[in-house]
Design an enzyme around this catalytic site. Structure first.
Site, PDB file in Angstrom:
ATOM      1  N   ASP A  10       0.847  -1.060  -0.007  1.00 36.24           N
ATOM      2  CA  ASP A  10       0.081   0.077   0.039  1.00 36.24           C
ATOM      3  C   ASP A  10       0.779   1.084  -0.015  1.00 36.24           C
ATOM      4  OD1 ASP A  10      -1.575   2.126   0.854  1.00 36.24           O
ATOM      5  OD2 ASP A  10      -2.649   0.808   2.231  1.00 36.24           O
ATOM      6  N   GLN A  93       2.606   4.146   3.142  1.00 38.02           N
ATOM      7  CA  GLN A  93       2.279   3.444   4.185  1.00 38.02           C
ATOM      8  C   GLN A  93       2.783   1.860   4.696  1.00 38.02           C
ATOM      9  OE1 GLN A  93      -2.200   2.962   5.056  1.00 38.02           O
ATOM     10  NE2 GLN A  93      -1.635   0.724   4.648  1.00 38.02           N
ATOM     11  N   GLY A 102      19.061  -6.128   0.333  1.00 33.87           N
ATOM     12  CA  GLY A 102      19.277  -7.298  -0.252  1.00 33.87           C
ATOM     13  C   GLY A 102      17.874  -8.061  -0.353  1.00 33.87           C
ATOM     14  N   ASP A 130      -7.751  -7.205   0.226  1.00 32.10           N
ATOM     15  CA  ASP A 130      -7.643  -5.965   0.701  1.00 32.10           C
ATOM     16  C   ASP A 130      -8.598  -5.674   2.059  1.00 32.10           C
ATOM     17  OD1 ASP A 130      -6.667  -3.338   1.330  1.00 32.10           O
ATOM     18  OD2 ASP A 130      -8.419  -2.308   0.245  1.00 32.10           O
ATOM     19  N   LYS A 131      -8.045  -5.170   3.031  1.00 37.02           N
ATOM     20  CA  LYS A 131      -8.501  -5.234   4.660  1.00 37.02           C
ATOM     21  C   LYS A 131      -8.646  -6.374   5.247  1.00 37.02           C
ATOM     22  CE  LYS A 131      -9.433  -0.536   3.699  1.00 37.02           C
ATOM     23  NZ  LYS A 131      -8.352  -0.464   2.724  1.00 37.02           N
ATOM     24  N   TYR A 227       0.083  -0.796  15.097  1.00 42.10           N
ATOM     25  CA  TYR A 227      -0.863  -0.929  13.806  1.00 42.10           C
ATOM     26  C   TYR A 227      -0.496   0.179  12.804  1.00 42.10           C
ATOM     27  CZ  TYR A 227      -4.719  -0.670  10.930  1.00 42.10           C
ATOM     28  OH  TYR A 227      -5.601  -0.762   9.784  1.00 42.10           O
ATOM     29  N   LYS A 230      -3.249  -3.091   7.398  1.00 45.91           N
ATOM     30  CA  LYS A 230      -3.311  -4.327   7.341  1.00 45.91           C
ATOM     31  C   LYS A 230      -2.477  -5.149   6.371  1.00 45.91           C
ATOM     32  CE  LYS A 230      -5.831  -6.411  10.421  1.00 45.91           C
ATOM     33  NZ  LYS A 230      -5.235  -6.518  11.911  1.00 45.91           N
ATOM     34  N   ASP A 231      -2.202  -6.354   6.469  1.00 44.21           N
ATOM     35  CA  ASP A 231      -1.279  -7.103   5.655  1.00 44.21           C
ATOM     36  C   ASP A 231      -1.889  -7.098   4.411  1.00 44.21           C
ATOM     37  OD1 ASP A 231      -0.061  -7.557   8.065  1.00 44.21           O
ATOM     38  OD2 ASP A 231      -1.430  -9.589   8.189  1.00 44.21           O
ATOM     39  N   ASP A 285     -14.769   0.999   5.704  1.00 45.88           N
ATOM     40  CA  ASP A 285     -13.708   0.675   5.140  1.00 45.88           C
ATOM     41  C   ASP A 285     -13.694  -0.761   4.789  1.00 45.88           C
ATOM     42  OD1 ASP A 285     -12.773   3.402   5.414  1.00 45.88           O
ATOM     43  OD2 ASP A 285     -11.161   3.012   6.732  1.00 45.88           O
TER      44      ASP A 285
HETATM   45  P1  13P Z   1      -5.331  -0.655   4.597  1.00 48.85           P
HETATM   46  O1  13P Z   1      -4.413  -1.695   5.413  1.00 48.85           O
HETATM   47  O2  13P Z   1      -5.938  -1.397   3.355  1.00 48.85           O
HETATM   48  O3  13P Z   1      -4.415   0.598   4.457  1.00 48.85           O
HETATM   49  O4  13P Z   1      -6.590  -0.353   5.472  1.00 48.85           O
HETATM   50  C1  13P Z   1      -6.039   0.433   6.515  1.00 48.85           C
HETATM   51  C2  13P Z   1      -7.458   0.934   7.470  1.00 48.85           C
HETATM   52  O5  13P Z   1      -7.133   1.509   8.615  1.00 48.85           O
HETATM   53  C3  13P Z   1      -8.735   0.915   7.050  1.00 48.85           C
HETATM   54  O6  13P Z   1      -9.660   1.241   7.839  1.00 48.85           O
HETATM   55 MG    MG Z   2      -4.308   1.986   3.241  1.00 48.81          MG
HETATM   56 MG    MG Z   3      -5.107  -2.217   1.824  1.00 45.39          MG
END
Ligand code: 13P
Ligand code: MG
Ligand code: MG
Ligand code: 13P
Length: 363
Positions: A10, A93, A102, A130-131, A227, A230-231, A285
């Site tokens: 991201d 991010q 490396g 995502d998310k 935090y 997210k991965d 989100d």
């Molecule tokens: P992402 O990991 O997709 O950037 O989302 C972060 C987030 O805090 C969504 O509310």
């Molecule tokens: Mg994001």
């Molecule tokens: Mg994301």
């Protein structure tokens, strides 16, 4: 031998964390095109899932190759510059380290790579989410490679009847263990049923030893100690022949299982299978999304992608996702919608605890 590398990060969201600005994709294509012309890459495809940039590349250099990892890192840096110029949300991010040394592993981006001899017909599906977090693939990988109610090939295809071997990683202790399915599935489920700690890294054919699947298992919060985002993991699955058919590989996604992620990465929510165009998580989100890019490989060149969830047969899963999302949202800040305390360690919990420490009395 061909190496298929999927590296994702991201580098900045548009708008908020919901999607990606087209200029970011253009910049990434420009960067990879340069290295295709230089001969480093055989081919590439750039896409996105929500706000995550996906670099899908083939080359002949093997996994963990420094030049390919450096190219990915530099591409993310270039794209971050675009994100900064447009003042996108959370520019850079996932880029947690300053200098490349490396290997891109442990620097923030997610990585899934496999090396194999290209078959007569090499059918590949790349899942991107995502998310949500690494570990989200445990359930579908179990169904695809170990559950005969999902994959009829395990029962009636002679070349799959032997079962598959799972590489399971303890992401906190950095230990791994291999399990053979079907005879060890009960042992294995003790661990992979807890996906925030144990993740399926790879799956292998029991007889040929051929790699069938590999996932990104990097956990951003464990790398950063807090935090950051997210991965949003990726997973490559080889299909057909000695491996499950395309339809068997897609079948688990008809059930919107619960994953970690969603708003502020701090909730449980259902995973919705969508087309690339619909991977724009906006409600609270979310809810979390998964896309599937299907390819045939020809001499390492990508024939595709086909947008595999762009199909009305997944409409019912999407409808169920929305129903589950409504139900969970009504819990507001309460568990189990909100993640359990242990996972909240990487969010606001430590700061709140520190501030209130002196106010806790014995009773
Ligand atoms: P992402 O990991 O997709 O950037 O989302 C972060 C987030 O805090 C969504 O509310
Ligand atoms: Mg994001
Ligand atoms: Mg994301
Ligand atoms: P085809 O006969 O169309 O190749 O399909 C075979 C198959 O295994 C479908 O799952």
């Amino acid at each position: 031998m061909i190496t298929l590398s999927v590296v994702k990060a991201d580098v900045g969201g548009y708008v908020g964390h919901s999607s990606m600005h087209p200029d970011i994709i253009d910049k990434a294509k420009e960067s990879l095109e340069r290295e295709k012309r230089s001969g480093l890459l055989i081919d590439f495809h750039v896409t996105r899932c929500g706000d995550d940039l996906q670099l899908i590349m083939t080359h002949g250099l093997g996994v963990d190759n420094e030049r390919v990892h450096k190219l990915s890192w530099d591409t993310f840096l270039e794209c971050t510059q675009v994100a900064k110029k447009l003042k996108l949300h959370g520019a850079g991010q996932d880029l947690l380290r300053d200098a490349f040394s490396g290997n891109i592993r442990g620097m923030g981006p997610g990585v899934a790579e496999m090396e194999f001899e290209e078959r007569e017909a090499e059918t590949i599906i790349i899942f991107m989410a995502d998310k949500t977090s690494a570990g989200a693939w445990n359930l579908p990988l179990y169904k695809i490679f170990a559950d005969p109610f999902n994959t009829i090939g395990l029962v009636i295809a002679e070349n799959m009847h032997c079962g598959f071997r799972f590489d399971v990683q303890d992401v906190k202790e950095h230990k791994r263990i291999f399990f053979n399915a079907p005879e060890e599935i009960y042992d294995m489920l003790v661990f992979i049923g807890a996906p925030s700690r144990y993740t399926v890294k790879a799956v292998y054919h029991r007889v040929t030893g051929e790699i069938a699947s590999v996932s990104s298992t990097e956990r951003l919060s464990l790398i950063a100690g807090r935090y950051v985002g997210k991965d949003d993991p990726v997973c490559i699955v080889r299909c057909q022949g000695d491996f499950p058919a395309v339809g068997e590989v897609l079948e688990p996604f008809t059930m919107p299982w619960l994953v970690e992620g969603w708003m502020r990465g701090s909730h449980h929510g259902p995973l919705m299978p969508v087309s690339v165009a619909e991977s724009n998580p906006s409600r609270f989100d979310g809810p979390p999304r998964v896309i599937a890019a299907g390819f045939q490989l020809s001499g390492g060149k990508f024939v595709g992608p086909r947008d595999m969830f762009d199909d009305p047969s997944f409409d019912e899963a999407r409808r169920q996702t929305n129903q589950i999302a409504d139900y969970l949202r009504r819990h507001g800040p309460f568990e189990p919608h909100r993640l359990p305390l242990e996972e909240m360690e990487y969010t606001t919990m430590p700061q709140v605890m520190k501030r209130l420490e002196g106010r806790f009395e014995n009773f």
